[in-house]
Design a protein around this motif. Structure first.
Motif, PDB file in Angstrom:
ATOM      1  N   VAL A 149      10.487   3.160  -1.602  1.00 18.79           N
ATOM      2  CA  VAL A 149       9.953   4.268  -2.400  1.00 18.79           C
ATOM      3  C   VAL A 149       8.544   4.542  -1.897  1.00 18.79           C
ATOM      4  O   VAL A 149       7.677   3.658  -1.951  1.00 18.79           O
ATOM      5  CB  VAL A 149       9.943   3.933  -3.901  1.00 18.79           C
ATOM      6  CG1 VAL A 149       9.319   5.075  -4.697  1.00 18.79           C
ATOM      7  CG2 VAL A 149      11.350   3.651  -4.395  1.00 18.79           C
ATOM      8  N   HIS A 150       8.317   5.766  -1.412  1.00 21.33           N
ATOM      9  CA  HIS A 150       7.022   6.157  -0.881  1.00 21.33           C
ATOM     10  C   HIS A 150       6.244   6.882  -1.981  1.00 21.33           C
ATOM     11  O   HIS A 150       6.599   7.998  -2.383  1.00 21.33           O
ATOM     12  CB  HIS A 150       7.189   7.069   0.348  1.00 21.33           C
ATOM     13  CG  HIS A 150       7.938   6.418   1.466  1.00 21.33           C
ATOM     14  ND1 HIS A 150       7.305   5.679   2.454  1.00 21.33           N
ATOM     15  CD2 HIS A 150       9.278   6.365   1.745  1.00 21.33           C
ATOM     16  CE1 HIS A 150       8.211   5.214   3.300  1.00 21.33           C
ATOM     17  NE2 HIS A 150       9.413   5.617   2.899  1.00 21.33           N
ATOM     18  N   LEU A 151       5.201   6.234  -2.440  1.00 19.89           N
ATOM     19  CA  LEU A 151       4.339   6.837  -3.452  1.00 19.89           C
ATOM     20  C   LEU A 151       3.418   7.859  -2.806  1.00 19.89           C
ATOM     21  O   LEU A 151       3.292   7.900  -1.568  1.00 19.89           O
ATOM     22  CB  LEU A 151       3.518   5.751  -4.151  1.00 19.89           C
ATOM     23  CG  LEU A 151       4.318   4.655  -4.857  1.00 19.89           C
ATOM     24  CD1 LEU A 151       3.373   3.583  -5.411  1.00 19.89           C
ATOM     25  CD2 LEU A 151       5.155   5.225  -5.977  1.00 19.89           C
ATOM     26  N   PRO A 152       2.756   8.721  -3.614  1.00 17.85           N
ATOM     27  CA  PRO A 152       1.793   9.658  -3.023  1.00 17.85           C
ATOM     28  C   PRO A 152       0.722   8.923  -2.230  1.00 17.85           C
ATOM     29  O   PRO A 152       0.369   7.776  -2.505  1.00 17.85           O
ATOM     30  CB  PRO A 152       1.207  10.378  -4.244  1.00 17.85           C
ATOM     31  CG  PRO A 152       2.277  10.292  -5.270  1.00 17.85           C
ATOM     32  CD  PRO A 152       2.960   8.983  -5.050  1.00 17.85           C
ATOM     33  N   SER A 153       0.201   9.604  -1.217  1.00 19.71           N
ATOM     34  CA  SER A 153      -0.710   8.960  -0.268  1.00 19.71           C
ATOM     35  C   SER A 153      -1.988   8.454  -0.932  1.00 19.71           C
ATOM     36  O   SER A 153      -2.602   7.514  -0.458  1.00 19.71           O
ATOM     37  CB  SER A 153      -1.070   9.943   0.852  1.00 19.71           C
ATOM     38  OG  SER A 153      -1.659  11.123   0.291  1.00 19.71           O
ATOM     39  N   SER A 154      -2.375   9.052  -2.046  1.00 20.09           N
ATOM     40  CA  SER A 154      -3.622   8.648  -2.704  1.00 20.09           C
ATOM     41  C   SER A 154      -3.397   7.622  -3.811  1.00 20.09           C
ATOM     42  O   SER A 154      -4.312   7.351  -4.587  1.00 20.09           O
ATOM     43  CB  SER A 154      -4.323   9.878  -3.282  1.00 20.09           C
ATOM     44  OG  SER A 154      -3.492  10.512  -4.247  1.00 20.09           O
ATOM     45  N   SER A 155      -2.210   7.062  -3.927  1.00 26.36           N
ATOM     46  CA  SER A 155      -1.917   6.143  -5.032  1.00 26.36           C
ATOM     47  C   SER A 155      -2.625   4.814  -4.876  1.00 26.36           C
ATOM     48  O   SER A 155      -3.164   4.257  -5.824  1.00 26.36           O
ATOM     49  CB  SER A 155      -0.404   5.921  -5.150  1.00 26.36           C
ATOM     50  OG  SER A 155       0.246   7.128  -5.477  1.00 26.36           O
TER      51      SER A 155
ATOM     52  N   GLU B  63       0.834  -1.193   0.000  1.00 26.79           N
ATOM     53  CA  GLU B  63       0.000   0.000   0.000  1.00 26.79           C
ATOM     54  C   GLU B  63       0.873   1.249   0.000  1.00 26.79           C
ATOM     55  O   GLU B  63       1.570   1.545   0.988  1.00 26.79           O
ATOM     56  CB  GLU B  63      -0.918  -0.006   1.226  1.00 26.79           C
ATOM     57  CG  GLU B  63      -1.996   1.048   1.213  1.00 26.79           C
ATOM     58  CD  GLU B  63      -3.088   0.740   0.201  1.00 26.79           C
ATOM     59  OE1 GLU B  63      -3.773   1.675  -0.228  1.00 26.79           O
ATOM     60  OE2 GLU B  63      -3.252  -0.450  -0.161  1.00 26.79           O
ATOM     61  N   ASP B  64       0.886   1.999  -1.126  1.00 26.54           N
ATOM     62  CA  ASP B  64       1.581   3.291  -1.293  1.00 26.54           C
ATOM     63  C   ASP B  64       3.091   3.175  -1.155  1.00 26.54           C
ATOM     64  O   ASP B  64       3.771   4.201  -0.970  1.00 26.54           O
ATOM     65  CB  ASP B  64       1.079   4.335  -0.284  1.00 26.54           C
ATOM     66  CG  ASP B  64      -0.383   4.669  -0.488  1.00 26.54           C
ATOM     67  OD1 ASP B  64      -0.876   4.446  -1.608  1.00 26.54           O
ATOM     68  OD2 ASP B  64      -1.030   5.132   0.468  1.00 26.54           O
ATOM     69  N   MET B  65       3.665   1.981  -1.268  1.00 26.04           N
ATOM     70  CA  MET B  65       5.111   1.846  -1.101  1.00 26.04           C
ATOM     71  C   MET B  65       5.648   0.756  -2.015  1.00 26.04           C
ATOM     72  O   MET B  65       4.939  -0.203  -2.359  1.00 26.04           O
ATOM     73  CB  MET B  65       5.470   1.525   0.357  1.00 26.04           C
ATOM     74  CG  MET B  65       5.327   2.693   1.321  1.00 26.04           C
ATOM     75  SD  MET B  65       5.989   2.325   2.947  1.00 26.04           S
ATOM     76  CE  MET B  65       4.834   1.100   3.500  1.00 26.04           C
ATOM     77  N   LEU B  66       6.945   0.921  -2.374  1.00 24.33           N
ATOM     78  CA  LEU B  66       7.703  -0.083  -3.112  1.00 24.33           C
ATOM     79  C   LEU B  66       8.930  -0.431  -2.280  1.00 24.33           C
ATOM     80  O   LEU B  66       9.732   0.458  -1.933  1.00 24.33           O
ATOM     81  CB  LEU B  66       8.124   0.443  -4.491  1.00 24.33           C
ATOM     82  CG  LEU B  66       7.011   0.845  -5.461  1.00 24.33           C
ATOM     83  CD1 LEU B  66       7.617   1.389  -6.752  1.00 24.33           C
ATOM     84  CD2 LEU B  66       6.100  -0.335  -5.776  1.00 24.33           C
ATOM     85  N   HIS B  67       9.105  -1.723  -1.967  1.00 25.44           N
ATOM     86  CA  HIS B  67      10.205  -2.194  -1.131  1.00 25.44           C
ATOM     87  C   HIS B  67      11.200  -2.952  -2.006  1.00 25.44           C
ATOM     88  O   HIS B  67      10.820  -3.867  -2.745  1.00 25.44           O
ATOM     89  CB  HIS B  67       9.693  -3.109  -0.020  1.00 25.44           C
ATOM     90  CG  HIS B  67       8.613  -2.484   0.816  1.00 25.44           C
ATOM     91  ND1 HIS B  67       8.874  -1.627   1.860  1.00 25.44           N
ATOM     92  CD2 HIS B  67       7.257  -2.590   0.742  1.00 25.44           C
ATOM     93  CE1 HIS B  67       7.730  -1.237   2.417  1.00 25.44           C
ATOM     94  NE2 HIS B  67       6.734  -1.809   1.761  1.00 25.44           N
ATOM     95  N   PHE B  68      12.462  -2.585  -1.901  1.00 24.66           N
ATOM     96  CA  PHE B  68      13.546  -3.255  -2.621  1.00 24.66           C
ATOM     97  C   PHE B  68      14.216  -4.219  -1.646  1.00 24.66           C
ATOM     98  O   PHE B  68      14.822  -3.789  -0.639  1.00 24.66           O
ATOM     99  CB  PHE B  68      14.555  -2.237  -3.141  1.00 24.66           C
ATOM    100  CG  PHE B  68      14.031  -1.381  -4.267  1.00 24.66           C
ATOM    101  CD1 PHE B  68      14.433  -1.614  -5.573  1.00 24.66           C
ATOM    102  CD2 PHE B  68      13.134  -0.357  -4.022  1.00 24.66           C
ATOM    103  CE1 PHE B  68      13.956  -0.832  -6.606  1.00 24.66           C
ATOM    104  CE2 PHE B  68      12.645   0.427  -5.055  1.00 24.66           C
ATOM    105  CZ  PHE B  68      13.049   0.188  -6.349  1.00 24.66           C
ATOM    106  N   LEU B  69      14.129  -5.531  -1.915  1.00 23.57           N
ATOM    107  CA  LEU B  69      14.647  -6.576  -1.027  1.00 23.57           C
ATOM    108  C   LEU B  69      15.781  -7.321  -1.708  1.00 23.57           C
ATOM    109  O   LEU B  69      15.747  -7.558  -2.922  1.00 23.57           O
ATOM    110  CB  LEU B  69      13.537  -7.555  -0.657  1.00 23.57           C
ATOM    111  CG  LEU B  69      12.325  -6.960   0.087  1.00 23.57           C
ATOM    112  CD1 LEU B  69      11.286  -8.035   0.327  1.00 23.57           C
ATOM    113  CD2 LEU B  69      12.750  -6.326   1.396  1.00 23.57           C
ATOM    114  N   ILE B  70      16.769  -7.704  -0.895  1.00 23.69           N
ATOM    115  CA  ILE B  70      17.914  -8.488  -1.371  1.00 23.69           C
ATOM    116  C   ILE B  70      17.782  -9.886  -0.786  1.00 23.69           C
ATOM    117  O   ILE B  70      17.657 -10.050   0.436  1.00 23.69           O
ATOM    118  CB  ILE B  70      19.246  -7.853  -0.950  1.00 23.69           C
ATOM    119  CG1 ILE B  70      19.355  -6.434  -1.516  1.00 23.69           C
ATOM    120  CG2 ILE B  70      20.420  -8.699  -1.418  1.00 23.69           C
ATOM    121  CD1 ILE B  70      20.620  -5.708  -1.078  1.00 23.69           C
ATOM    122  N   PRO B  71      17.773 -10.930  -1.630  1.00 22.20           N
ATOM    123  CA  PRO B  71      17.670 -12.297  -1.088  1.00 22.20           C
ATOM    124  C   PRO B  71      18.943 -12.675  -0.330  1.00 22.20           C
ATOM    125  O   PRO B  71      20.023 -12.122  -0.563  1.00 22.20           O
ATOM    126  CB  PRO B  71      17.475 -13.148  -2.345  1.00 22.20           C
ATOM    127  CG  PRO B  71      18.070 -12.352  -3.444  1.00 22.20           C
ATOM    128  CD  PRO B  71      17.845 -10.912  -3.093  1.00 22.20           C
TER     129      PRO B  71
END
Length: 736
Positions: A517-523, A460-468
Motif C-alpha cells: 500500500v503506497h501512502l501519499p508522498s508526504s505521509s 517510509e510512505d508504504m505498508l507491506h503485507f508479508l506472509i510467514p
C-alpha cells in the motif's frame, strides 16, 4: 292600525284555544301576573284584557271590531266553553309507593323571545374550563343535562368564515359555551378605547370644569405663610416654667427629692475563669500548675549539681532561649545568707503568660492507626499467574522499536531502525525468517484473523503485507486469495491518493511482500498500525502529512480513505473499539471517541496529560488507559465521566507503551526508566463495583540507551507471557 293588529291576533288565539278542563273548575285557581297584587282582583272569566291606551283618532271600524271581540268572548264564556291553560295530567302508578300519581309534561314555551335576555345554558359556575378538554361536553344546564360542545372546524375553516362573514371579526370565543359570541357595541367601544389608550368609560370627560376647592371670601387661596411678627413667647423665657423649676430645686434642697447616687469607686473584682462551670459546655481545663522545685534549686544543693567554671562560662555564652536551665545552682552555708530573688518579676510575668496562653478547650486527638488508612490490597501471590522472570532474549542490531505477537501466541515479529524484520518462536526464541527493508521500521501489527496468517510492516510512505513461511497449504491459499485475489474488486467511485499494488503471482517469494500500500508522498513513517477485530479494516497513523496522516484501509475492497477532513491538533494514536463501531483518536492532550456508523462525536476525554504517548482499550470496551510523556497513567471508565477515574504515577520517566492482556486481568506499562510494571486489573460486571487495580511486579531487564528505555510491550494471547522491545536492541520474553 297597531291596536287592530294586536286585537286581531289575540282573537285568533282565543278562537283556537280549547275550553277549561275539569281540573281548572275544581281548583278554581286564578293566575296573577308579576305586576298584580292579590288585592281587589276579579276573574276575567276567560275574557281578553282590553288595551290600556287606544288612540282617540282610531276609526270606528276598530271600535266595532273590539266590541264584537268582547261579545264573542262573552258568548264563549256563557256557552260553557273551557280554555286549555294548564297542561293535561297523566295518571300512572309509582314504582316506589305503588300508588297512583299525576304526572305533567314538561312546559315547552312556544313564544318568540330574544335569546340574549336568557341566562347562559351552562350552569357549571366559576371553575377551570380546562377540566372539560378531554370530554365531549362543557358542563350542565339547569335540568342537569350535559351541554355538548359545538362543532368547530380547523384553522382553514375559521379563516374562510372570517372571509365570508364580515361580522366574524367582532366576535369572541366563550369558554363556557365553547362557541363564538358576537360582541355588543358597548363592548366593542370599550375595546377600541383600551386599544387607543383612552379611558374605557365613555361618559368620562377629561375637560370638565375645575372644582372649586376654596370656598372663602372671593374663593381666594389663603397662603400658610404670613408677614406677621414673631410672637414674644418664642424667645422670652416662660415664667411658669421658671416657677416649676424652682419648685423642683427647693424640693431637692429640702431632701424631699433624692437625685441619683453616684456610683462608688470600689476595688476591682477578679473572677477565676477556671472554677466557673458552664451548663452548656464542658468544664474548662484546670490552670497549669507551676513545676515544683528540684534539688538544684535548693540553697544547699549536693556537690554534683554545682556547675564547674567551664560550665558556668558555657552557660553564660549560650543564648537564653537555648539554655537547658534559666538559672545556675548556688550553694549557701545558711538560709539567712540567701539574698533576694532577682528573677521574681520575670517569673511572675511568665506565670501570668502561661495562664493567659493556657488552652480553654480540651481537644480530643483521634487515635487512628496509620496502617488502617492504607487500602487493603490482596497479596500478589493470590493474583498469579503473571510474568516474574525473563525466559529468553533476542538481540537486534539497532533499536527494537516495534513488536507484534501472532493471534495464536506462538510467533513474534519484531522490527528495528535498521530496516530488519525478524520472525521467531516464543517458546525457544529460534529465528525463522528475516526481511530487509529500506529505511526504518515504524510499526508492525499481526492480522487478528485466525483462518489466515499475515502481518503488516510500516516503512517510509508504504505498508507491506508479508506472509510467514511454513504455513499449512489451506491457510496459505486462503491468505493469498485474501491479499491478492484473482479478480480485483471494482474501483471505488471516489478515487483515493493511496495506491494498492500486487506483484504477479510468478514473482511471489517469501522474501517479498505479496501486497503493498503506497501512502501519499508526504505521509512519512507510519508510527502505528491497528486492526479492527474482524481483520478486514486497519488504520495507520503517520508522523507527517495533513490531519496527522490518518488512513483507514479495507483489505477486501482494496480501498483507503481518510476519516477526517480536519482534526483539531496533531493525531498521535488511533484505536478501534473491540465491541462497537467506535473509533478513538488521541491528540496531544485529548482523546475523542467517534461513532463511525453515525459519523458523529460521542465524547471528549480529558486525561490532563501534556503529551499523550500511548493508549489501549480494555477487551470489554468499557475502560481505557492513556499514558503520557509526563509519567502519568490515566484509567478512564467510559460509562462514567470524561475525567480519569484513577491516575497512576509509578514510573520515573516518560511512558512509552501500554497494553491490556486479551484474556487475563492484566496490563503492562513500559517507560524510559528501563522498567516494565505489571498490574492486576480486574473489571466487574456489577456497575456499582469499582475496578480493582493492584501493582504486581516491576520487571527490569533492559538498559537505558540514549535516554530511551522499553519502547513497546505486547502480551501473548493464550499465556500470561509478555514480550518487550527496548532501545538497547533486545527483545525479551517474560514468563510466569
Amino acid at each position: 292600525m297597531t291596536v287592530q293588529a294586536r286585537s286581531s291576533t289575540k282573537r285568533k288565539q282565543l278562537d283556537h284555544d280549547e275550553p277549561f278542563t275539569a281540573f281548572d273548575e275544581s281548583v278554581n285557581m286564578e293566575m296573577l301576573s308579576d305586576e298584580e297584587n292579590g288585592e281587589d282582583v276579579e276573574s276575567d272569566n276567560g275574557d281578553v284584557d282590553e288595551f290600556p291606551e287606544i288612540d282617540e283618532e282610531s276609526s270606528e271600524e276598530d271600535e266595532i271590531y273590539l266590541g264584537e271581540e268582547d261579545e264573542a268572548s262573552g258568548q264563549g264564556s256563557d256557552n260553557g266553553e273551557e280554555l286549555d291553560i294548564f297542561p293535561k295530567a297523566k295518571t300512572i302508578v309509582s314504582d316506589i309507593t305503588s300508588q297512583e300519581k299525576r304526572v305533567y309534561p314538561e312546559i315547552e314555551p312556544e313564544y318568540d323571545s330574544d335569546s340574549s335576555t336568557e341566562d347562559a345554558p351552562n350552569r357549571v359556575g366559576d371553575i377551570p374550563m380546562h377540566w372539560y378538554d378531554d370530554l365531549p361536553h362543557v358542563g350542565y344546564d339547569m335540568d342537569g343535562k350535559r351541554v355538548l360542545k359545538a362543532a368547530r372546524g380547523d384553522e382553514l375553516d375559521r379563516f374562510l368564515e372570517t372571509v365570508e362573514d364580515p361580522n366574524s371579526w367582532t366576535s369572541a370565543f366563550d369558554k363556557k359555551a365553547q362557541a363564538d359570541k358576537p360582541l355588543t357595541a358597548e363592548e366593542l367601544d370599550i375595546i377600541r378605547r383600551l386599544h387607543a389608550n383612552e379611558n374605557p368609560d365613555a361618559n368620562y370627560d377629561p375637560y370638565e370644569p375645575l372644582s372649586e376647592w376654596f370656598t372663602g371670601k372671593g374663593k381666594e387661596e389663603i397662603m400658610p405663610l404670613s408677614a406677621a411678627p414673631e410672637p414674644k413667647r418664642r424667645w422670652v423665657p416662660s415664667k411658669w416654667e421658671h416657677k416649676k423649676v424652682m419648685k423642683i430645686v427647693r424640693a431637692i434642697r429640702q431632701g424631699r427629692i433624692l437625685p441619683n447616687k453616684a456610683k462608688s469607686t470600689s476595688q476591682p473584682q477578679f473572677y477565676s475563669i477556671w472554677s466557673e462551670s458552664s451548663s452548656s459546655h464542658a468544664p474548662p481545663l484546670p490552670a497549669p500548675k507551676p513545676p515544683l522545685p528540684t534539688n538544684s534549686e535548693s540553697y544547699n544543693p549536693p556537690e554534683e549539681y554545682l556547675p564547674a567554671e567551664e560550665e558556668k562560662k558555657q552557660w553564660e555564652e549560650t543564648d537564653p532561649e537555648d539554655r537547658e536551665r534559666d538559672y545556675l545552682p548556688q550553694k549557701y552555708s545558711a538560709l539567712r545568707l540567701v539574698p533576694g530573688y532577682d528573677r521574681f518579676i520575670k517569673d511572675r510575668f511568665n506565670r501570668q503568660l502561661d495562664l493567659y496562653m493556657a488552652p480553654r478547650v480540651q481537644r480530643v486527638k483521634l487515635n487512628i492507626d496509620p496502617d488502617s488508612l492504607i487500602p487493603k490490597l490482596p497479596s500478589p501471590n493470590s493474583l498469579k499467574p503473571f510474568p516474574v522472570y525473563k525466559s529468553l532474549q533476542v538481540v537486534h542490531g539497532h533499536m527494537a522499536r516495534c513488536i507484534s505477537v501472532s493471534p495464536d501466541g506462538a510467533w513474534v515479529v519484531s522490527g528495528d531502525e535498521g530496516g530488519v524484520v525478524g520472525l521467531w518462536e516464543v517458546n525457544v526464541g529460534r529465528e525463522i525468517k528475516k526481511w530487509k527493508f529500506d529505511g526504518k521500521i515504524g510499526s508492525i501489527e499481526w492480522c487478528p484473523r485466525t483462518d489466515t496468517c499475515y502481518f503488516v510492516v510500516g516503512t517510509e510512505d508504504m505498508l507491506h503485507f508479508l506472509i510467514p513461511p511454513n504455513l499449512p497449504p489451506s491457510v496459505l491459499q486462503l491468505t493469498q486469495s485474501t491479499l491478492a485475489p484473482s479478480t480485483l474488486p471494482p474501483a471505488p467511485e471516489t478515487p483515493s491518493p493511496v495506491k494498492w499494488s500486487t506483484p504477479s503471482s510468478n514473482t511471489w517469494t517469501d522474501d517479498s511482500a505479496i501486497l503493498t500500500v503506497h501512502l501519499p508522498s508526504s505521509s512519512g513513517l507510519p508510527t502505528q498500525i491497528t486492526w479492527h477485530r474482524r481483520g478486514d479494516y486497519l488504520a495507520s497513523v503517520s508522523i507527517g502529512g495533513s490531519q496527522g496522516a490518518v488512513w483507514i484501509h479495507q483489505v477486501s475492497r482494496r480501498h483507503s480513505q481518510a476519516p477526517f477532513k480536519k482534526v483539531r491538533g496533531k493525531v498521535q494514536l488511533v484505536l478501534f473499539h473491540p465491541m462497537k463501531p467506535y473509533f478513538f483518536v488521541a491528540t496531544q492532550q485529548y482523546v475523542r471517541m467517534y461513532n463511525l456508523s453515525e459519523q458523529k462525536l460521542l465524547k471528549t476525554l480529558q486525561p490532563g496529560i501534556k503529551w499523550i504517548s500511548s493508549m489501549d482499550v480494555h477487551p470489554s470496551g468499557d475502560h481505557l488507559i492513556v499514558g503520557g510523556y509526563d509519567r502519568k497513567l490515566c484509567w478512564f471508565d467510559l460509562e462514567l465521566s470524561d475525567k480519569p477515574y484513577k491516575v497512576l504515577r509509578y514510573h520515573t520517566r516518560a511512558i512509552r507503551s501500554l497494553h491490556f492482556h486479551p484474556t487475563y486481568p492484566l496490563f503492562a506499562s513500559s517507560s524510559d526508566d528501563g522498567a516494565i510494571q505489571i498490574f492486576h486489573a480486574r473489571v466487574y460486571n456489577d456497575l456499582m463495583t469499582d475496578p480493582l487495580i493492584v501493582p504486581l511486579k516491576i520487571l527490569r531487564g533492559h538498559e537505558v540507551t540514549k535516554g530511551l528505555g522499553v519502547l513497546q510491550v505486547k502480551w501473548c494471547n493464550r499465556h500470561p507471557w509478555l514480550v518487550s522491545g527496548g532501545a538497547d536492541g533486545a527483545v525479551n520474553v517474560w514468563c510466569s
